[in-house]
Design a protein around this motif. Structure first.
Motif, PDB file in Angstrom:
ATOM      1  N   ARG A   1       0.830  -1.202   0.000  1.00 40.02           N
ATOM      2  CA  ARG A   1       0.000   0.000   0.000  1.00 40.02           C
ATOM      3  C   ARG A   1       0.869   1.259   0.000  1.00 40.02           C
ATOM      4  O   ARG A   1       1.840   1.371   0.739  1.00 40.02           O
ATOM      5  CB  ARG A   1      -0.896  -0.012   1.237  1.00 40.02           C
ATOM      6  N   CYS A   2       0.486   2.223  -0.829  1.00 39.30           N
ATOM      7  CA  CYS A   2       1.186   3.503  -0.888  1.00 39.30           C
ATOM      8  C   CYS A   2       0.996   4.273   0.415  1.00 39.30           C
ATOM      9  O   CYS A   2      -0.032   4.148   1.076  1.00 39.30           O
ATOM     10  CB  CYS A   2       0.646   4.340  -2.049  1.00 39.30           C
ATOM     11  N   SER A   3       1.963   5.093   0.746  1.00 41.89           N
ATOM     12  CA  SER A   3       1.942   5.814   2.018  1.00 41.89           C
ATOM     13  C   SER A   3       0.808   6.838   2.106  1.00 41.89           C
ATOM     14  O   SER A   3       0.394   7.212   3.195  1.00 41.89           O
ATOM     15  CB  SER A   3       3.281   6.509   2.250  1.00 41.89           C
ATOM     16  N   TRP A   4       0.276   7.283   0.948  1.00 45.34           N
ATOM     17  CA  TRP A   4      -0.804   8.274   0.983  1.00 45.34           C
ATOM     18  C   TRP A   4      -2.132   7.686   1.425  1.00 45.34           C
ATOM     19  O   TRP A   4      -3.041   8.418   1.811  1.00 45.34           O
ATOM     20  CB  TRP A   4      -0.964   8.973  -0.376  1.00 45.34           C
ATOM     21  N   ALA A   5      -2.272   6.376   1.407  1.00 42.09           N
ATOM     22  CA  ALA A   5      -3.539   5.725   1.771  1.00 42.09           C
ATOM     23  C   ALA A   5      -3.579   5.502   3.282  1.00 42.09           C
ATOM     24  O   ALA A   5      -3.128   4.483   3.785  1.00 42.09           O
ATOM     25  CB  ALA A   5      -3.687   4.412   1.012  1.00 42.09           C
ATOM     26  N   ARG A   6      -4.138   6.486   3.998  1.00 45.25           N
ATOM     27  CA  ARG A   6      -4.190   6.409   5.464  1.00 45.25           C
ATOM     28  C   ARG A   6      -5.614   6.337   5.990  1.00 45.25           C
ATOM     29  O   ARG A   6      -5.893   5.637   6.938  1.00 45.25           O
ATOM     30  CB  ARG A   6      -3.491   7.612   6.072  1.00 45.25           C
ATOM     31  N   HIS A   7      -6.499   7.103   5.401  1.00 46.73           N
ATOM     32  CA  HIS A   7      -7.905   7.147   5.813  1.00 46.73           C
ATOM     33  C   HIS A   7      -8.608   5.905   5.259  1.00 46.73           C
ATOM     34  O   HIS A   7      -8.244   5.421   4.185  1.00 46.73           O
ATOM     35  CB  HIS A   7      -8.537   8.433   5.250  1.00 46.73           C
ATOM     36  N   PRO A   8      -9.621   5.385   5.959  1.00 48.17           N
ATOM     37  CA  PRO A   8     -10.327   4.193   5.454  1.00 48.17           C
ATOM     38  C   PRO A   8     -10.834   4.318   4.013  1.00 48.17           C
ATOM     39  O   PRO A   8     -10.762   3.352   3.253  1.00 48.17           O
ATOM     40  CB  PRO A   8     -11.486   4.028   6.439  1.00 48.17           C
ATOM     41  N   LEU A   9     -11.295   5.498   3.604  1.00 49.82           N
ATOM     42  CA  LEU A   9     -11.740   5.679   2.218  1.00 49.82           C
ATOM     43  C   LEU A   9     -10.571   5.568   1.243  1.00 49.82           C
ATOM     44  O   LEU A   9     -10.698   4.995   0.164  1.00 49.82           O
ATOM     45  CB  LEU A   9     -12.429   7.032   2.035  1.00 49.82           C
ATOM     46  N   GLU A  10      -9.437   6.141   1.629  1.00 50.98           N
ATOM     47  CA  GLU A  10      -8.248   6.048   0.779  1.00 50.98           C
ATOM     48  C   GLU A  10      -7.738   4.616   0.704  1.00 50.98           C
ATOM     49  O   GLU A  10      -7.326   4.156  -0.370  1.00 50.98           O
ATOM     50  CB  GLU A  10      -7.133   6.948   1.323  1.00 50.98           C
ATOM     51  N   ILE A  11      -7.769   3.927   1.819  1.00 50.86           N
ATOM     52  CA  ILE A  11      -7.307   2.535   1.849  1.00 50.86           C
ATOM     53  C   ILE A  11      -8.186   1.672   0.954  1.00 50.86           C
ATOM     54  O   ILE A  11      -7.685   0.891   0.141  1.00 50.86           O
ATOM     55  CB  ILE A  11      -7.274   2.004   3.298  1.00 50.86           C
ATOM     56  N   ASP A  12      -9.490   1.843   1.077  1.00 49.38           N
ATOM     57  CA  ASP A  12     -10.410   1.069   0.237  1.00 49.38           C
ATOM     58  C   ASP A  12     -10.193   1.392  -1.234  1.00 49.38           C
ATOM     59  O   ASP A  12     -10.118   0.493  -2.077  1.00 49.38           O
ATOM     60  CB  ASP A  12     -11.857   1.350   0.639  1.00 49.38           C
ATOM     61  N   TYR A  13     -10.071   2.694  -1.559  1.00 43.93           N
ATOM     62  CA  TYR A  13      -9.825   3.108  -2.937  1.00 43.93           C
ATOM     63  C   TYR A  13      -8.507   2.515  -3.446  1.00 43.93           C
ATOM     64  O   TYR A  13      -8.451   1.944  -4.540  1.00 43.93           O
ATOM     65  CB  TYR A  13      -9.797   4.643  -3.032  1.00 43.93           C
ATOM     66  N   HIS A  14      -7.472   2.637  -2.647  1.00 49.53           N
ATOM     67  CA  HIS A  14      -6.163   2.118  -3.037  1.00 49.53           C
ATOM     68  C   HIS A  14      -6.214   0.619  -3.298  1.00 49.53           C
ATOM     69  O   HIS A  14      -5.739   0.128  -4.325  1.00 49.53           O
ATOM     70  CB  HIS A  14      -5.133   2.426  -1.949  1.00 49.53           C
ATOM     71  N   ASP A  15      -6.796  -0.118  -2.362  1.00 45.09           N
ATOM     72  CA  ASP A  15      -6.768  -1.573  -2.441  1.00 45.09           C
ATOM     73  C   ASP A  15      -7.718  -2.152  -3.494  1.00 45.09           C
ATOM     74  O   ASP A  15      -7.473  -3.233  -4.015  1.00 45.09           O
ATOM     75  CB  ASP A  15      -7.113  -2.181  -1.079  1.00 45.09           C
ATOM     76  N   ARG A  16      -8.783  -1.417  -3.839  1.00 47.00           N
ATOM     77  CA  ARG A  16      -9.776  -1.964  -4.767  1.00 47.00           C
ATOM     78  C   ARG A  16      -9.793  -1.311  -6.151  1.00 47.00           C
ATOM     79  O   ARG A  16     -10.278  -1.899  -7.103  1.00 47.00           O
ATOM     80  CB  ARG A  16     -11.175  -1.849  -4.165  1.00 47.00           C
ATOM     81  N   GLU A  17      -9.283  -0.061  -6.237  1.00 47.30           N
ATOM     82  CA  GLU A  17      -9.433   0.666  -7.498  1.00 47.30           C
ATOM     83  C   GLU A  17      -8.130   1.198  -8.084  1.00 47.30           C
ATOM     84  O   GLU A  17      -7.972   1.223  -9.299  1.00 47.30           O
ATOM     85  CB  GLU A  17     -10.400   1.844  -7.312  1.00 47.30           C
ATOM     86  N   TRP A  18      -7.236   1.697  -7.237  1.00 48.75           N
ATOM     87  CA  TRP A  18      -5.999   2.331  -7.693  1.00 48.75           C
ATOM     88  C   TRP A  18      -5.193   1.364  -8.553  1.00 48.75           C
ATOM     89  O   TRP A  18      -4.857   0.269  -8.137  1.00 48.75           O
ATOM     90  CB  TRP A  18      -5.177   2.776  -6.485  1.00 48.75           C
ATOM     91  N   GLY A  19      -4.901   1.754  -9.767  1.00 51.10           N
ATOM     92  CA  GLY A  19      -4.070   0.944 -10.644  1.00 51.10           C
ATOM     93  C   GLY A  19      -4.771  -0.244 -11.285  1.00 51.10           C
ATOM     94  O   GLY A  19      -4.138  -1.017 -11.996  1.00 51.10           O
ATOM     95  N   VAL A  20      -6.076  -0.375 -11.052  1.00 55.09           N
ATOM     96  CA  VAL A  20      -6.834  -1.475 -11.638  1.00 55.09           C
ATOM     97  C   VAL A  20      -7.347  -1.010 -13.008  1.00 55.09           C
ATOM     98  O   VAL A  20      -7.994   0.039 -13.103  1.00 55.09           O
ATOM     99  CB  VAL A  20      -8.026  -1.884 -10.739  1.00 55.09           C
ATOM    100  N   PRO A  21      -7.046  -1.755 -14.068  1.00 55.42           N
ATOM    101  CA  PRO A  21      -7.520  -1.354 -15.394  1.00 55.42           C
ATOM    102  C   PRO A  21      -9.043  -1.206 -15.435  1.00 55.42           C
ATOM    103  O   PRO A  21      -9.766  -2.004 -14.840  1.00 55.42           O
ATOM    104  CB  PRO A  21      -7.071  -2.505 -16.297  1.00 55.42           C
ATOM    105  N   VAL A  22      -9.502  -0.172 -16.116  1.00 50.60           N
ATOM    106  CA  VAL A  22     -10.937   0.107 -16.235  1.00 50.60           C
ATOM    107  C   VAL A  22     -11.320  -0.031 -17.707  1.00 50.60           C
ATOM    108  O   VAL A  22     -10.701   0.580 -18.573  1.00 50.60           O
ATOM    109  CB  VAL A  22     -11.259   1.531 -15.727  1.00 50.60           C
ATOM    110  N   LYS A  23     -12.353  -0.817 -17.952  1.00 45.36           N
ATOM    111  CA  LYS A  23     -12.809  -1.029 -19.325  1.00 45.36           C
ATOM    112  C   LYS A  23     -14.233  -0.540 -19.547  1.00 45.36           C
ATOM    113  O   LYS A  23     -14.733  -0.570 -20.658  1.00 45.36           O
ATOM    114  CB  LYS A  23     -12.711  -2.512 -19.672  1.00 45.36           C
TER     115      LYS A  23
END
Length: 89
Positions: A8-30
């Motif tokens: 996990r990137c260091s910017w993901a600290r808040h629960p919303l950021e963590i969820d976004y990071h772990d589920r969406e960040w860098g995931v290809p979108v089609k």
């Protein structure tokens, strides 16, 4: 520490950021609707933190018709006025 935390990137600290990071960040979108959502969110993010946008995400979803590009394309001056007054976004 689970395997996601170790990557996990260091910017993901808040629960919303963590969820976004772990589920969406860098995931290809089609999906075009999903691309449109990110376009809208990124545009509004200018000058704000991503956390601010994530906290308001449901408000953006409502204001922009669930990110339905066909509906948003039909917005008129009244809709623009409504958006300008929308405190939730």
């Amino acid at each position: 520490m689970n395997h996601l935390q170790s990557y996990r990137c260091s910017w993901a600290r808040h629960p919303l950021e963590i969820d976004y990071h772990d589920r969406e960040w860098g995931v290809p979108v089609k999906d075009d609707t999903r691309h449109f959502e990110f376009l809208i969110l990124d545009a509004f993010q200018a000058g704000l933190s991503w956390l601010t946008i994530l906290k308001k995400r449901s408000n953006f979803r409502e204001a922009f018709m669930n990110f339905n590009v066909k509906e948003v394309a039909e917005f008129d001056a009244r809709d623009v006025g409504r958006l300008l007054l929308e405190k939730g976004i």
